[in-house]
Design an enzyme around this catalytic site. Sequence first.
Site, PDB file in Angstrom:
ATOM      1  N   ARG A  41     -50.876  -1.888   2.307  1.00  0.00           N
ATOM      2  CA  ARG A  41     -49.546  -2.776   2.607  1.00  0.00           C
ATOM      3  C   ARG A  41     -49.578  -3.387   3.867  1.00  0.00           C
ATOM      4  O   ARG A  41     -48.665  -4.100   4.057  1.00  0.00           O
ATOM      5  CB  ARG A  41     -48.365  -1.899   2.447  1.00  0.00           C
ATOM      6  N   PRO A  75     -48.781   9.143   7.508  1.00  0.00           N
ATOM      7  CA  PRO A  75     -49.196  10.359   8.545  1.00  0.00           C
ATOM      8  C   PRO A  75     -48.598  10.914   9.410  1.00  0.00           C
ATOM      9  O   PRO A  75     -47.839   9.895  10.295  1.00  0.00           O
ATOM     10  CB  PRO A  75     -50.563   9.616   8.876  1.00  0.00           C
ATOM     11  N   GLU A  76     -48.357  12.021   9.722  1.00  0.00           N
ATOM     12  CA  GLU A  76     -47.381  12.610  10.952  1.00  0.00           C
ATOM     13  C   GLU A  76     -48.588  13.264  11.906  1.00  0.00           C
ATOM     14  O   GLU A  76     -49.633  12.987  11.745  1.00  0.00           O
ATOM     15  CB  GLU A  76     -46.547  13.458  10.205  1.00  0.00           C
ATOM     16  N   HIS A 105     -58.906  -3.257   0.323  1.00  0.00           N
ATOM     17  CA  HIS A 105     -58.063  -3.678   1.306  1.00  0.00           C
ATOM     18  C   HIS A 105     -58.622  -3.285   2.753  1.00  0.00           C
ATOM     19  O   HIS A 105     -57.903  -3.006   3.563  1.00  0.00           O
ATOM     20  CB  HIS A 105     -56.874  -3.179   1.312  1.00  0.00           C
ATOM     21  N   ARG A 135     -24.971  14.670  20.359  1.00  0.00           N
ATOM     22  CA  ARG A 135     -25.182  13.912  19.212  1.00  0.00           C
ATOM     23  C   ARG A 135     -24.457  14.588  18.015  1.00  0.00           C
ATOM     24  O   ARG A 135     -24.575  15.653  17.405  1.00  0.00           O
ATOM     25  CB  ARG A 135     -26.580  13.589  19.001  1.00  0.00           C
TER      26      ARG A 135
END
Length: 274
Positions: free
Chosen positions: A112, A2-3, A93, A155
């Site tokens: 997970r 999820p963002e 889960h 950068r």
Amino acid sequence: MPELPEVETIKRILAPQLCGRRIAAVQLVRPEVVAHPGAQRFTDALTGKKIMGMDRRGKFLLFELEGGGRLILHLRMTGQLLATPSDYPKEKHTHLVLGLEGGGELRYIDVRRFGRFWLLESGEEDSYSGIERLGPEPFGPAFCAGYLQEALQTRRRAIKECLLDQGVVAGIGNIYADEILFAAGILPARAACTLGQEEWRRLEKAIPHILRQGIENDRITPEQYLALQGREYRDGPSFAMYGRQGQPCPRCGAPIERITLSGRSSCYCPRCQA
């Protein structure tokens, strides 16, 4: 994973169902999902607390608790958060269940088990979750082209890798980075130090625009969210680049190409992002 748009959607779905509700019971099935404090202290401190509000910071969910404490959650790869009736079928889960006063539960499910909770007491400094190291919110007053240029102009890393750095801008992940860079007309592999002022200005506009668009596209009802078990509600068909290798660019028709940057797939238009 999820963002920002997906975490914002979760907040908007759950906040009306949870705010003002008291946590009557805590069932911690998998203690490892609690990063701070220990499992027993977590359970004892959370029991009886009322949820006063919900917020989001980057990809983190924050629960404001009665008395000034905070519960912080990062869903990581496969975390799901559901507000359910007490008799709703329980997923295999399910690692944490908060029983709510008056009926219903808040359940954390994670195949997970990468997601983590942090519980902070009132006034306790957060040196655990990593929130303090996040860059500005893309919708906040501190975010602008000048900030991006100052942070990234020296950068040599690819601009996409820089956008994925949560210490630069909070909330951008692999999917929306592809969409942002397409909207800004910038090649994902381009070294950040080679961008000019006009390109920084384009990023300043594209980042909040694409993320707001993602929030709007992810709009869903609480009933739909529960039926989908809090997953697979991201509106994939709305993406212009992500996952569309070989398909025509929606802007110019050129075949979309794919490269790998730091082990992550990146799709781009070789013409629009030359």
